[in-house]
Design an enzyme around this catalytic site. Sequence first.
Site, PDB file in Angstrom:
ATOM      1  CE  LYS A 182      36.170 -19.318 -80.481  1.00 24.23           C
ATOM      2  NZ  LYS A 182      36.732 -19.211 -79.112  1.00 24.23           N
TER       3      LYS A 182
ATOM      4  CE  LYS B 173      33.064 -19.750 -83.306  1.00 24.76           C
ATOM      5  NZ  LYS B 173      32.048 -20.377 -82.440  1.00 24.76           N
TER       6      LYS B 173
ATOM      7  NE  ARG C 142      30.335 -24.573 -71.587  1.00 28.91           N
ATOM      8  CZ  ARG C 142      31.144 -23.610 -71.148  1.00 28.91           C
ATOM      9  NH1 ARG C 142      31.489 -23.559 -69.872  1.00 28.91           N
ATOM     10  NH2 ARG C 142      31.624 -22.714 -71.990  1.00 28.91           N
TER      11      ARG C 142
ATOM     12  NE  ARG D  63      26.310 -21.217 -72.261  1.00 31.46           N
ATOM     13  CZ  ARG D  63      27.623 -21.189 -72.515  1.00 31.46           C
ATOM     14  NH1 ARG D  63      28.451 -20.701 -71.632  1.00 31.46           N
ATOM     15  NH2 ARG D  63      28.103 -21.705 -73.629  1.00 31.46           N
TER      16      ARG D  63
ATOM     17  NE  ARG E 286      28.765 -10.559 -78.095  1.00 30.39           N
ATOM     18  CZ  ARG E 286      29.490  -9.632 -77.473  1.00 30.39           C
ATOM     19  NH1 ARG E 286      30.796  -9.784 -77.358  1.00 30.39           N
ATOM     20  NH2 ARG E 286      28.907  -8.565 -76.973  1.00 30.39           N
TER      21      ARG E 286
ATOM     22  CG  ASP F 268      30.195 -23.762 -75.218  1.00 30.60           C
ATOM     23  OD1 ASP F 268      29.837 -24.217 -74.106  1.00 30.60           O
ATOM     24  OD2 ASP F 268      30.987 -22.822 -75.346  1.00 30.60           O
TER      25      ASP F 268
ATOM     26  CD  GLU G   1      33.922 -21.708 -78.305  1.00 32.31           C
ATOM     27  OE1 GLU G   1      34.484 -21.812 -77.182  1.00 32.31           O
ATOM     28  OE2 GLU G   1      33.648 -20.621 -78.822  1.00 32.31           O
TER      29      GLU G   1
ATOM     30  CG  ASN H  27      34.456 -23.994 -73.413  1.00 32.23           C
ATOM     31  OD1 ASN H  27      34.988 -22.905 -73.536  1.00 32.23           O
ATOM     32  ND2 ASN H  27      33.338 -24.319 -74.043  1.00 32.23           N
TER      33      ASN H  27
END
Length: 319
Positions: free
Chosen positions: A128, A163, A213, A228, A236, A276, A284, A286
Amino acid sequence: MTKQVVVGVVMDPIADITYKKDTTLALLLAAKKRGWKLKYMEMGDLYLQQGKAWARMADLDVFADPNNWYTLGEAKPASMADLDVLLMRKDPPFDNDFLTSTWLLEAAEREGVLVVNKPQSLRDCNEKLFAQEFPECCPPTLVSSSSELIRAFHKEHQDIILKPLDGMGGMGIFRVKEEGLNLGAIIEELTNNNQRQIMVQRFVPEIKDGDTRILVINGEAVPYGLARVPMAGETRGNLAAGGSGIARKLTERDYWIVKQVAPALKEKDLMFVGLDVIGDYLTEINVTSPTCIRELDDQCGLDIGGQLMAYIAERLGRD
């Protein structure tokens, strides 16, 4: 005669993976397709002996069979220097055990093993916080443990997401709208009463269309991302939180975001990452164990694992 490439993998127990969704399995199948030999490890198998990197390794074979996707030999001590490449694919959380593993993998790196992704960068790049190195790509964001600052951020932006910095799969994510319902309790829980830093971002309404993603190999984006899409009543989009995955062509904005981030990814030797993106915003980066290969391969006829293995082969001088 060219020596066979030996690929090690550090992962969660292979018996427990979800066959149709597991990205690590896709990578292993791609390595096998190239005729490479596979060695299996879990994080607890890694160790140092007289300053050298060792592990308990088992011969691994993998199959494109949902009922029988692997066979394992007996685990035996071996030098990690016997590997050509090692895929670090242990899922978060990024805890002390994970941190220690990165130091052990650095010892393997010093002995000539190509570790994907680079252990130092796994330590340095919180998924993050790393995104915050590119504020021009991100929604308005606050990282703080201060109730006062978080409440001020909510007052300014009205609709916010809170978060933890070390979460995964959508765990611990809360949305607080204009009325501020339960904001105090959420701040207390996430910050452990002002003791733990958390991330707060302005809510991006485009989440209804999905959290996309984007997979990036050596700074180059795969041309399709997996959106997603949240299930009804959810904010979410994570697949682990019940979201559904829909492949989409990348937009001009997506490519612009990748272009901003790519030089840092290359500098840090982050060979395989997942960005993301919600709407126009990066949320984000990842780096530990990016996923979504299986869904994109199935929906778009891609071979993303093959792309990554081709790049690894190039790095090894085996292309």
